[in-house]
Design an enzyme around this catalytic site. Structure first.
Site, PDB file in Angstrom:
ATOM      1  N   THR A 223       0.819  -1.212   0.000  1.00  0.00           N
ATOM      2  CA  THR A 223       0.000   0.000   0.000  1.00  0.00           C
ATOM      3  C   THR A 223       0.859   1.272   0.000  1.00  0.00           C
ATOM      4  O   THR A 223       0.587   2.178  -0.801  1.00  0.00           O
ATOM      5  CB  THR A 223      -0.993  -0.039   1.176  1.00  0.00           C
ATOM      6  OG1 THR A 223      -1.862  -1.168   0.959  1.00  0.00           O
ATOM      7  CG2 THR A 223      -1.836   1.219   1.257  1.00  0.00           C
ATOM      8  N   THR A 225       3.793   1.825  -1.282  1.00  0.00           N
ATOM      9  CA  THR A 225       4.334   2.030  -2.631  1.00  0.00           C
ATOM     10  C   THR A 225       3.213   2.444  -3.582  1.00  0.00           C
ATOM     11  O   THR A 225       3.394   3.324  -4.423  1.00  0.00           O
ATOM     12  CB  THR A 225       5.047   0.758  -3.150  1.00  0.00           C
ATOM     13  OG1 THR A 225       6.001   0.345  -2.181  1.00  0.00           O
ATOM     14  CG2 THR A 225       5.755   1.010  -4.464  1.00  0.00           C
ATOM     15  N   GLY A 226       2.047   1.845  -3.428  1.00  0.00           N
ATOM     16  CA  GLY A 226       0.888   2.220  -4.252  1.00  0.00           C
ATOM     17  C   GLY A 226       0.547   3.691  -4.096  1.00  0.00           C
ATOM     18  O   GLY A 226       0.241   4.379  -5.077  1.00  0.00           O
ATOM     19  N   GLU A 243      -3.127  -3.107  -7.131  1.00  0.00           N
ATOM     20  CA  GLU A 243      -3.438  -4.313  -6.345  1.00  0.00           C
ATOM     21  C   GLU A 243      -2.504  -4.297  -5.151  1.00  0.00           C
ATOM     22  O   GLU A 243      -1.337  -4.657  -5.261  1.00  0.00           O
ATOM     23  CB  GLU A 243      -3.204  -5.576  -7.181  1.00  0.00           C
ATOM     24  CG  GLU A 243      -4.085  -5.697  -8.417  1.00  0.00           C
ATOM     25  CD  GLU A 243      -5.526  -6.063  -8.104  1.00  0.00           C
ATOM     26  OE1 GLU A 243      -5.885  -6.175  -6.910  1.00  0.00           O
ATOM     27  OE2 GLU A 243      -6.306  -6.210  -9.052  1.00  0.00           O
ATOM     28  N   CYS A 277      -1.047 -12.143  -1.273  1.00  0.00           N
ATOM     29  CA  CYS A 277      -1.785 -10.920  -0.925  1.00  0.00           C
ATOM     30  C   CYS A 277      -3.107 -11.261  -0.266  1.00  0.00           C
ATOM     31  O   CYS A 277      -3.469 -10.699   0.751  1.00  0.00           O
ATOM     32  CB  CYS A 277      -1.991 -10.072  -2.165  1.00  0.00           C
ATOM     33  SG  CYS A 277      -2.718 -10.972  -3.517  1.00  0.00           S
ATOM     34  N   GLU A 374      -0.372  -6.295   8.396  1.00  0.00           N
ATOM     35  CA  GLU A 374      -0.267  -7.421   7.462  1.00  0.00           C
ATOM     36  C   GLU A 374       1.051  -8.156   7.732  1.00  0.00           C
ATOM     37  O   GLU A 374       2.117  -7.566   7.627  1.00  0.00           O
ATOM     38  CB  GLU A 374      -0.270  -6.900   6.022  1.00  0.00           C
ATOM     39  CG  GLU A 374      -0.199  -8.008   4.998  1.00  0.00           C
ATOM     40  CD  GLU A 374      -0.009  -7.525   3.562  1.00  0.00           C
ATOM     41  OE1 GLU A 374       0.616  -6.480   3.349  1.00  0.00           O
ATOM     42  OE2 GLU A 374      -0.491  -8.219   2.653  1.00  0.00           O
TER      43      GLU A 374
HETATM   44  P1  NAD Z   1       6.668  -3.390  -2.665  1.00  0.00           P
HETATM   45  O1  NAD Z   1       5.599  -2.357  -2.732  1.00  0.00           O
HETATM   46  O2  NAD Z   1       7.790  -3.181  -1.742  1.00  0.00           O
HETATM   47  O3  NAD Z   1       7.331  -3.599  -4.109  1.00  0.00           O
HETATM   48  C1  NAD Z   1       6.592  -3.936  -5.246  1.00  0.00           C
HETATM   49  C2  NAD Z   1       7.300  -3.429  -6.478  1.00  0.00           C
HETATM   50  O4  NAD Z   1       7.326  -2.002  -6.461  1.00  0.00           O
HETATM   51  C3  NAD Z   1       8.742  -3.887  -6.622  1.00  0.00           C
HETATM   52  O5  NAD Z   1       8.983  -4.159  -7.987  1.00  0.00           O
HETATM   53  C4  NAD Z   1       9.511  -2.656  -6.178  1.00  0.00           C
HETATM   54  O6  NAD Z   1      10.792  -2.593  -6.727  1.00  0.00           O
HETATM   55  C5  NAD Z   1       8.643  -1.539  -6.727  1.00  0.00           C
HETATM   56  N1  NAD Z   1       8.792  -0.233  -6.078  1.00  0.00           N
HETATM   57  C6  NAD Z   1       9.224   0.039  -4.822  1.00  0.00           C
HETATM   58  N2  NAD Z   1       9.175   1.371  -4.603  1.00  0.00           N
HETATM   59  C7  NAD Z   1       8.692   1.947  -5.727  1.00  0.00           C
HETATM   60  C8  NAD Z   1       8.377   3.294  -6.109  1.00  0.00           C
HETATM   61  N3  NAD Z   1       8.551   4.314  -5.278  1.00  0.00           N
HETATM   62  N4  NAD Z   1       7.877   3.513  -7.334  1.00  0.00           N
HETATM   63  C9  NAD Z   1       7.642   2.487  -8.176  1.00  0.00           C
HETATM   64  N5  NAD Z   1       7.923   1.198  -7.883  1.00  0.00           N
HETATM   65  C10 NAD Z   1       8.440   0.933  -6.673  1.00  0.00           C
HETATM   66  O7  NAD Z   1       5.894  -4.744  -2.372  1.00  0.00           O
HETATM   67  P2  NAD Z   1       6.540  -6.196  -2.136  1.00  0.00           P
HETATM   68  O8  NAD Z   1       7.204  -6.186  -0.810  1.00  0.00           O
HETATM   69  O9  NAD Z   1       7.313  -6.597  -3.341  1.00  0.00           O
HETATM   70  O10 NAD Z   1       5.235  -7.118  -2.088  1.00  0.00           O
HETATM   71  C11 NAD Z   1       4.541  -7.367  -0.925  1.00  0.00           C
HETATM   72  C12 NAD Z   1       3.260  -6.555  -0.866  1.00  0.00           C
HETATM   73  O11 NAD Z   1       2.525  -6.722  -2.064  1.00  0.00           O
HETATM   74  C13 NAD Z   1       2.318  -6.998   0.236  1.00  0.00           C
HETATM   75  O12 NAD Z   1       1.765  -5.869   0.873  1.00  0.00           O
HETATM   76  C14 NAD Z   1       1.223  -7.750  -0.503  1.00  0.00           C
HETATM   77  O13 NAD Z   1      -0.005  -7.804   0.161  1.00  0.00           O
HETATM   78  C15 NAD Z   1       1.157  -7.001  -1.777  1.00  0.00           C
HETATM   79  N6  NAD Z   1       0.569  -7.825  -2.845  1.00  0.00           N
HETATM   80  C16 NAD Z   1      -0.687  -7.510  -3.293  1.00  0.00           C
HETATM   81  C17 NAD Z   1      -1.289  -8.291  -4.272  1.00  0.00           C
HETATM   82  C18 NAD Z   1      -2.675  -7.973  -4.769  1.00  0.00           C
HETATM   83  O14 NAD Z   1      -3.082  -8.533  -5.779  1.00  0.00           O
HETATM   84  N7  NAD Z   1      -3.417  -7.095  -4.143  1.00  0.00           N
HETATM   85  C19 NAD Z   1      -0.599  -9.390  -4.794  1.00  0.00           C
HETATM   86  C20 NAD Z   1       0.684  -9.670  -4.322  1.00  0.00           C
HETATM   87  C21 NAD Z   1       1.259  -8.870  -3.346  1.00  0.00           C
END
Ligand code: NAD
Length: 470
Positions: A223, A225-226, A243, A277, A374
């Protein structure tokens, strides 16, 4: 000879302008392989190539794109063994699960290939005909996480290509290698520039989300990063599918047959070592069944064989990375310090690797971190309730809403309760199940937009109304 991994820009395999970084095997802490580290200039080249390729790819026929996706699915199948091995080595999951991930990638690709892009006729009268068409958006930026890296890349890329967009994908730096293999397979089947891939961390992600030539971002990850992506994407009003994280609650109703549901609960809470997730992350159990449920879950946890995913007989792999491993450990330690009972697991395994056994934590309260945050790892807090309305209220008392579930022998009663859960998907007697034809997405801070099915496909398009005066 060890394979050399490359960026893919305009159909060419290119070395990283900033050299390489190491990808670590979470079971051994050894280097799996070097991965190219792209510069922002290389990302710009990739976007330019995708933008140029879009000029023709957007007019490719529906049939051409369907066939391309089926050939890509054939390619994934032909390389299934290599893909599964790379997934085990960089992601950590046991081989059977990596094989399932590759199988899912094939199934999703074929399903997406066969989806139709509808043309709706809104009026067809003597003087007028109005049609609603769907056009591709342009360059789509895909940013993926490390938990189901191949599957999620497929979920992003296939609908984008199917609808006539071009793609620049940036996989997680923790698990990039399988996605490089996927991009190689895809680029053999589409014109140069349609599929591009860059790897590298600092600066690359934000350069993608801020890029003026990228029209849409599809992002799966956390969230925070989103939120950063949404802020950064405002410059050219990029379309977004986000997502994000979840903290899914499951509620067992007092009429449930505990013996019948325990396995389903365990598997969906600990799927991919809990790093899913929409895994079940908080389990609400009625007083009358609390001890029985805990006992069954402990039995199932103790039956797991924790080890390297490449080893015969392993059912439970390591946590994917050190940060996540430390987080899980902290959350369990915090619960223990605040009076919770750790019924099994609760201690990392000694030696190399980020191994943390499946851990059931009882006598927890909603305000403990292990419930409120989480965990995204191999631990499940089991929470007591005595009144169902109270359980629903507590399940909903959180700012994310990805999935939720109700477990019961009374399907109709369970459905009424499931519909009160604030989440994108509510399951009855199940959890964490995603299917290519069932739209999937979150509400609240789990993000917006859906993937899968026709609704998911159309997120890669912009509507165009054709208003014809006859
Ligand atoms: P993360 O947000 O740390 O990283 C995800 C991706 O974003 C990576 O490729 C990372 O390099 C990139 N990133 C990081 N900072 C960024 C920025 N400032 N701008 C653009 N891209 C950036 O997440 P994670 O640790 O890889 O994954 C775990 C999380 O993902 C958990 O919270 C999980 O619930 C969630 N998740 C959600 C779903 C869904 O469908 N809702 C599916 C899988 C995982």
């Amino acid at each position: 000879m060890q394979k050399e991994y490359s960026l893919i820009i305009n159909g060419e395999q290119v070395a990283g302008g900033r050299g390489t970084f190491d990808v670590i095997n979470p079971a051994t802490e050894e280097v799996v392989s070097a991965c190219p580290y792209a510069t922002v200039e290389q990302l710009n080249d990739a976007v330019d190539a995708a933008d140029e390729a879009f000029k023709t790819w957007q007019y490719s026929s529906d049939e051409e794109r369907k066939q391309a996706l089926h050939r890509i699915a054939d390619g994934i199948e032909a390389n299934a063994a290599e893909l599964a091995e790379v997934i085990v080595k960089e992601q950590g999951k046991p081989m059977f699960l990596a094989q399932a991930e590759v199988g899912g990638a094939v199934a999703w690709t074929r399903y997406t290939a066969d989806l139709e892009i509808p043309v709706e006729v809104l009026e067809d009268s003597d003087n007028k005909r109005i049609e609603l068409h769907r056009k591709p958006l342009g360059v789509v930026g895909s940013i993926t996480p490390w938990n189901w890296p191949l599957m999620i890349a497929v979920w992003h890329i296939m609908p984008a290509l199917r609808t006539g967009n071009t793609v620049v994908c940036k996989p997680s730096g923790l698990t990039p290698l399988n996605t490089i293999l996927l991009a190689e397979i895809i680029s053999k089947e589409v014109p140069a520039g349609v599929m591009n891939l860059v790897t590298g961390e600092s600066g690359i992600g934000s350069a993608i989300t801020g890029h003026e030539k990228i029209r849409k971002i599809v992002f799966t990850g956390s969230t925070p990063t989103g939120q950063a992506i949404m802020r950064n994407a405002a410059g050219n009003l990029k379309r977004l599918t986000l997502e994000l994280g979840g903290n899914d609650a499951g509620i067992i109703l007092p009429d449930a047959d505990v013996n019948a549901i325990a396995e389903g609960i365990f598997q969906t809470a600990f799927l991919n070592m809990g790093q899913t997730c929409a895994a079940l992350k908080r389990l609400y159990v009625h007083d009358s069944q609390y001890d029985q449920v805990c006992e069954k879950l402990v039995e199932l946890a103790n039956a797991q064989t924790v080890g390297d995913g490449m080893a015969e007989g392993t059912t439970f792999g390591p946590v994917q990375n050190k940060d996540q491993f430390d987080l899980v450990k902290d959350l369990v330690d915090d619960a223990k310090a605040n009076g919770a009972s750790v019924l099994c697991g609760g201690q990392p395994l000694e030696g190399k690797g980020f191994f943390y056994p499946p851990t059931i934590v009882a006598n927890v309260t909603d305000d403990m971190r292990i419930v409120a945050e989480e965990q995204f790892g191999p631990t499940l807090p089991v929470i007591r309730y005595s009144d169902i309305d109270d359980a629903v209220e507590r399940a909903n008392r959180c700012d994310v809403g990805l999935g939720g579930s109700v477990w019961s022998s009374d399907i109709e009663g369970a459905q009424k309760i499931a519909q009160r859960l604030e989440c994108g998907t509510a399951w009855i007697n199940g959890h964490a199940e995603v299917l290519p034809h069932a739209p999937f997405g979150g509400c609240k801070m789990s993000g917006f937009g859906v993937e899968f099915g026709q609704e998911g496909l159309l997120e890669y398009t912009v509507p165009q109304t054709l208003n014809i005066n006859k």
